[in-house]
Write an enzyme that holds these catalytic residues in place. Structure first.
Site, PDB file in Angstrom:
ATOM      1  N   LYS A 242      -1.656  -2.021  -5.563  1.00 28.04           N
ATOM      2  CA  LYS A 242      -0.778  -1.757  -4.428  1.00 28.04           C
ATOM      3  C   LYS A 242      -0.939  -2.762  -3.288  1.00 28.04           C
ATOM      4  CE  LYS A 242      -0.368   3.217  -5.215  1.00 28.04           C
ATOM      5  NZ  LYS A 242      -0.569   4.570  -4.649  1.00 28.04           N
TER       6      LYS A 242
ATOM      7  N   ASP B 119       4.695   6.293  -0.750  1.00 28.66           N
ATOM      8  CA  ASP B 119       3.546   7.197  -0.797  1.00 28.66           C
ATOM      9  C   ASP B 119       3.378   7.955   0.514  1.00 28.66           C
ATOM     10  OD1 ASP B 119       2.642   6.762  -3.403  1.00 28.66           O
ATOM     11  OD2 ASP B 119       1.379   5.069  -2.834  1.00 28.66           O
TER      12      ASP B 119
END
Length: 280
Positions: free
Chosen positions: A73, A109
């Site tokens: 990420k 997220d």
């Protein structure tokens, strides 16, 4: 993929991921030609920093976009042409959209966790929250907690430098945590945002003896849904939020980015429950 959508997921140990089925089911409900592929670094024998090569390959093969998960990420950032301000502030990307020749990074997220916490633990005390994990998921959770009005978010990570870097990037209501026992003794709630508990990384991230029945516990891991932390905290009497809600709501936002269409979040929650039950 002409007249359709080809998307994928890059990460390590993602064989149990429900994202492909979750996305494809919602696409079928909307009448879309939509295929979701897994690119598992473990199966490919590729290191995490191969994410740039995989990104280029996906673009060349006509992918509409990619989801990015642990451990890529943050590594993916240097391979993007543009990063949405939310993702830039987080220093982590979990969704990449290909727009012509450009690869644009987003983060769903943080919005996914915020929506899940509001829905799953309404009224949870947020005066002092312990965040365990300062990686990509931890950064998203920290921003979400602060956005929800947390009084203080105390960050702990095995990598002290990483924890310090995350705290330095956040408003002053985020502080570097101390000893785990002391932090848990004073916290209203715990958010766990490390890979511990995943199918490929089983275990309990904190000693069970340090948890208190009056505090709430939120998990980011969702495969398995009943991680050792979730099971242990429930047995102790804590209010518990498993990782399923975050998984679904981040997928809702990613689906919208990939297609430009609004998915049905409640339907995706039902699909997730069915898929989870089928995989137990």
């Amino acid at each position: 993929m002409q007249d359709g959508y080809l998307v994928g997921l890059i990460g390590s140990g993602i064989g149990p991921s429900l994202s492909p089925a979750l996305h494809e089911r919602e696409a079928a409900e909307l009448g879309l030609d939509y295929r979701y592929r897994r690119w598992d670094l473990d199966e490919l024998g590729a290191p995490p920093d191969a994410v740039g090569e995989l990104l280029a390959r996906a673009r060349a093969e006509g992918y509409r976009g990619l989801n990015i998960t642990h451990p890529c990420k943050q590594l993916v950032l240097e391979h993007l042409d543009e990063v949405h301000p939310d993702a830039a502030a987080l220093g982590a990307v979990n969704t990449v959209v290909f727009d012509g020749e450009r690869a644009i990074g987003h983060n769903t997220d943080h919005s996914g966790f915020a929506r899940s916490l509001r829905r799953g633990l309404p009224g949870a005390a947020l005066d002092r929250v312990l965040l365990l994990g300062a990686g990509g998921a931890g950064a998203a959770v920290a921003h979400a907690l602060l956005g929800l009005g947390a009084g203080e978010v105390r960050v702990v990570d095995l990598d002290a430098d990483r924890a310090a870097a995350l705290v330095a990037s956040l408003p002053d209501r985020a502080v570097l945590g101390g000893e785990l026992a002391d932090e848990l003794a004073a916290a209203d709630g715990l958010v766990h945002a490390t890979p511990t508990g995943m199918a490929a990384h089983p275990g309990l991230p904190v000693p069970a003896a340090l948890l208190r029945p009056e505090q709430w516990v939120a998990e980011v891991v969702y495969r398995p849904l009943a991680t050792e932390l979730v099971v242990t905290a429930r047995e102790l009497g804590c209010r518990v939020l498993d990782g399923g809600g975050m998984a679904v709501f981040q997928a809702v936002d990613a689906f919208r980015l990939f297609t430009g269409l609004e998915p049905d979040a409640e339907r995706m929650l039902r699909h997730f429950a069915e898929l989870e039950g089928a995989h137990v």
